[in-house]
Design an enzyme around this catalytic site. Structure first.
Site, PDB file in Angstrom:
ATOM      1  CG  HIS A 201      -6.445  35.252  17.908  1.00 30.20           C
ATOM      2  ND1 HIS A 201      -7.382  34.661  17.120  1.00 30.20           N
ATOM      3  CD2 HIS A 201      -6.449  36.555  17.576  1.00 30.20           C
ATOM      4  CE1 HIS A 201      -7.937  35.575  16.341  1.00 30.20           C
ATOM      5  NE2 HIS A 201      -7.383  36.726  16.598  1.00 30.20           N
ATOM      6  NE  ARG A 308      -3.311  44.740   9.372  1.00 28.16           N
ATOM      7  CZ  ARG A 308      -2.118  44.890   9.949  1.00 28.16           C
ATOM      8  NH1 ARG A 308      -2.042  45.001  11.268  1.00 28.16           N
ATOM      9  NH2 ARG A 308      -1.023  44.918   9.229  1.00 28.16           N
ATOM     10  NE  ARG A 344      -6.370  47.842   6.113  1.00 23.75           N
ATOM     11  CZ  ARG A 344      -5.429  46.901   6.228  1.00 23.75           C
ATOM     12  NH1 ARG A 344      -4.199  47.144   5.821  1.00 23.75           N
ATOM     13  NH2 ARG A 344      -5.716  45.736   6.753  1.00 23.75           N
ATOM     14  CD  GLU A 443      -1.996  47.905   0.884  1.00 19.84           C
ATOM     15  OE1 GLU A 443      -1.411  47.208   1.712  1.00 19.84           O
ATOM     16  OE2 GLU A 443      -3.223  48.112   0.939  1.00 19.84           O
ATOM     17  CG  ASN A 466       3.165  44.492   6.425  1.00 22.73           C
ATOM     18  OD1 ASN A 466       4.266  44.925   6.735  1.00 22.73           O
ATOM     19  ND2 ASN A 466       2.160  44.439   7.261  1.00 22.73           N
ATOM     20  CG  ASP A 467      -0.137  43.822   0.927  1.00 26.98           C
ATOM     21  OD1 ASP A 467       0.079  42.622   0.659  1.00 26.98           O
ATOM     22  OD2 ASP A 467      -1.103  44.207   1.591  1.00 26.98           O
ATOM     23  NE  ARG A 477       1.574  40.359   4.102  1.00 20.59           N
ATOM     24  CZ  ARG A 477       0.718  41.328   4.396  1.00 20.59           C
ATOM     25  NH1 ARG A 477       0.397  42.223   3.492  1.00 20.59           N
ATOM     26  NH2 ARG A 477       0.202  41.419   5.587  1.00 20.59           N
ATOM     27  CB  CYS A 514       0.565  51.732   8.819  1.00 22.55           C
ATOM     28  SG  CYS A 514      -0.208  51.244   7.274  1.00 22.55           S
TER      29      CYS A 514
HETATM   30  C1  PEP Z   1       0.664  46.494   4.715  1.00 24.41           C
HETATM   31  O1  PEP Z   1       0.397  45.911   3.666  1.00 24.41           O
HETATM   32  O2  PEP Z   1       1.795  46.963   4.964  1.00 24.41           O
HETATM   33  C2  PEP Z   1      -0.349  46.671   5.759  1.00 24.41           C
HETATM   34  C3  PEP Z   1      -0.121  47.424   6.817  1.00 24.41           C
HETATM   35  O3  PEP Z   1      -1.526  46.029   5.625  1.00 24.41           O
HETATM   36  P1  PEP Z   1      -1.808  44.463   5.888  1.00 24.41           P
HETATM   37  O4  PEP Z   1      -0.615  43.904   6.616  1.00 24.41           O
HETATM   38  O5  PEP Z   1      -3.060  44.439   6.673  1.00 24.41           O
HETATM   39  O6  PEP Z   1      -1.952  43.958   4.491  1.00 24.41           O
HETATM   40 MG    MG Z   2      -1.649  45.543   3.066  1.00 27.32          MG
END
Ligand code: PEP
Ligand code: MG
Length: 592
Positions: A201, A308, A344, A443, A466-467, A477, A514
């Site tokens: 933040h 999100r 989402r 993901e 990311n996941d 991660r 994304c």
């Molecule tokens: C991801 O997993 O790439 C994603 C965009 O979602 P989050 O980072 O919210 O898990």
């Molecule tokens: Mg994710």
């Protein structure tokens, strides 16, 4: 250990996380915001228990009053982030923090400081296994709130940032959003902190204030003293202590170039991103809060590729009402219309991060009851959110995105609940729009592998790298110790992305991305070459990414992607990118 040139010149370079872009040069001002370092434990006699609890409650009240005053005085430009501070207000009365501390004082007959310290460290243990960056941010919120209470318990005065009356660069161990909101722009040129990250933040507020900041420096407060001259380069995440005259000149020059460049690309970012050979690719923004919609628009985003939705669920002590959700989604849909807004559905861990649910602790939340699994287990919570989304869809171009899908049947079940939500609205005569596109996050490796079959029951895919990377490479991660292995250019990741894109295309649906990978300039030639239809990222990355796309040729990128897919290591691929696109990337990222 300083390197040779540092020993020789006295100039020290420290690298952290780029918090908000820009360069500033000036005198450092060290502030003590570390909170209470040594907390002593002592026992309370039973007859004094009530007084101890009272003392704790008084410290909480004082902390709330202090924060209430900061909220009241919040400057106009930060009003849109006031909910961050309001969420802190709610935390003061959080069951996990407030209730548990009182319980600990009473049960263990210990002093309030010690009880609070114990409770916070317990909460931190819960957060250890959480990888979602948003939830990680909640941990920081709890620490900021408890620090404020702790200072009041210990009777230590906090340094008031709004009282600083010199032009300085702040150097702090950590700054809470409350601290950052008190920054006076005519005095504070920038800031650096030991803790924090880009999506914290504090980072978000710095980006809004448009002051350069470097976060996560680990030990800047141990190296920099008040009145030291420092350079803060918030674009590359570098801080230079005791710079040579020549270094100062170089940075002043870079600063001018940066400002001129930024003005040009932000203006041109409102033009669609089209490659040299006329291939158009929408560049969208990822947001967590409705107020961030503005920054997507300002940066020339073509829509919202990922909204999100966890915030509303985490800033309250209960599940939000349909009406609250509807109002927020409607606001974003209206603001962006006719551009798409991809909402989402709840991607929450079914663990203590939501303290008002009654789920058991999970030993491995990243593989546990989270996201769609959580929603399918709580259909009434899910249906409330879906009803709010369908109602908001009357006001704009909304798409629905289901997270963490790992099997075909989950999609069918989720769609079934969506139908039920629509039916119930119909029966009640409440206006809604059922004509929304439905997509899934790809993901989880099983979804990626089964993409050809899953594509038959959805309208689009959005690859969540990311996941996906963490599950494909078996790398948490959020774990710093193995962060060096987390690499989006690992050939296994690229091959899997290609498989998903090809599967989607073969069934006639679009494939978006994304995850963070989409916002890193280095990846763009490959992503373009693999045929991703749309990229979504942190809004501040949009101008850079659009700019890069405009300097690429899609046919060449396609050829390039095929070439790298045969390589054995991420290092080989990185080198190939450097050799082929190094100049374009350098020119567009460093603007020189
Ligand atoms: C991801 O997993 O790439 C994603 C965009 O979602 P989050 O980072 O919210 O898990
Ligand atoms: Mg994710």
């Amino acid at each position: 250990m300083p390197d040779k040139s540092e020993q020789f010149t006295g100039e020290i370079k420290i690298t952290g996380i780029a918090g908000s872009p820009g360069i500033c040069i000036g005198k450092a001002y060290l502030i003590d915001k570390e909170g209470v370092e040594v907390v002593e434990k002592y026992y309370i006699r039973e007859k004094n228990l009530r007084n101890e609890v009272k003392r704790f409650k008084a410290a909480v009240k004082k902390a709330r009053d202090e924060l209430g005053k900061i909220i009241e005085d919040i400057p106009e430009e930060l009003k849109k982030h006031v909910h961050i501070l309001e969420a802190h207000m709610v935390l003061f009365k959080d069951k996990m923090l407030y209730g548990k501390t009182i319980e600990t004082i009473e049960k263990e007959l210990v002093n309030a400081e010690w009880a609070l310290k114990m409770v916070v460290s317990e909460i931190q243990t819960v957060f250890l296994n959480i990888s979602n960056s948003y939830l990680k941010g909640r941990e920081t919120d709890i620490i900021h709130v408890s620090n404020r209470i702790m200072r009041n318990l210990a009777g230590t005065e906090e340094e008031n940032i709004s009282n600083i009356d010199k032009r300085v660069i702040l150097v702090a161990h950590d700054l809470s959003p409350g601290d950052t909101s008190q920054i006076q722009l005519d005095r504070i040129m920038g800031f650096v902190t030991d803790l924090g990250g880009k999506t914290s933040h504090t980072g978000i507020i710095a980006q809004t204030l448009r002051i350069p900041s470097v976060l996560g420096l680990n030990n800047a407060t141990g190296k920099i003293k008040t009145d030291d001259i420092i350079i803060v380069d918030g674009t590359t995440g570098v801080v230079i202590l005791n710079p040579l005259d020549q270094t100062i000149l170089n940075y002043q020059e870079r600063d001018e170039k940066y400002k001129a460049y930024k003005a040009v690309i932000t203006r041109s970012s409102h033009v669609p991103a089209e490659t040299k050979d006329g291939f158009h690719i929408p560049i969208m923004g990822n947001i967590e809060l409705p107020s961030e919609t503005e920054s997507v628009v300002e940066n020339g985003g073509d829509g919202i590729g990922l909204l999100r939705t966890e915030f509303l669920y985490l800033s309250k002590n209960r599940f939000p009402e349909e009406e609250e959700l509807f109002e927020q989604y409607k606001q974003v849909a209206e603001k962006m219309a006719p551009m798409p807004v991809t909402i989402r559905t709840l991607d929450i861990n079914g663990d203590k991060a939501v303290s008002y649910t009654t789920e058991e602790d999970e030993p491995n939340p990243a593989l546990g009851l989270r996201a769609i699994r959580f929603c399918l287990k709580k259909p009434e919570v899910f249906k409330t959110q879906l009803r709010a989304i369908l109602r908001a869809a009357v006001f704009g171009n909304i798409r629905i995105l289901f997270p963490m899908i790992s099997t075909y049947n989950e999609i069918l079940e989720a769609k079934q609940i969506l139908d039920e939500a629509a039916d119930s609205l119909e029966k009640e005569g409440i206006p809604f729009n059922r004509d929304v596109q439905i997509g899934i996050m790809v993901e989880v490796p099983s979804a990626a592998i089964m993409a050809d079959r899953l594509a038959e029951v959805v309208d689009f895919f959005s690859i969540g790298t990311n996941d996906l990377i963490q599950y494909v490479l078996a790398i948490d991660r959020g774990n710093r110790d193995i962060a060096y292995l987390y690499n989006s250019l690992h050939p296994a990741v690229l091959r899997l992305i290609k498989h998903v894109v090809d599967a989607g295309k073969s069934k006639g649906i679009e494939v978006y991305m994304c995850g963070e990978m989409a916002g890193d300039p280095v990846n763009i030639p490959i992503l373009l070459g693999l045929g991703i239809d749309e990229l979504s990222m942190n809004p501040s990355s949009i101008p850079d990414i659009k700019n890069i796309i405009k300097s690429l040729n899609s046919k060449e990128s396609r050829q390039f992607a095929l070439e790298v897919l045969n390589m054995a290591t991420a290092e080989d691929i990185e080198k190939q990118i450097q050799d082929t696109y190094g100049k374009i990337l350098y020119d567009t990222i460093f603007h020189e």
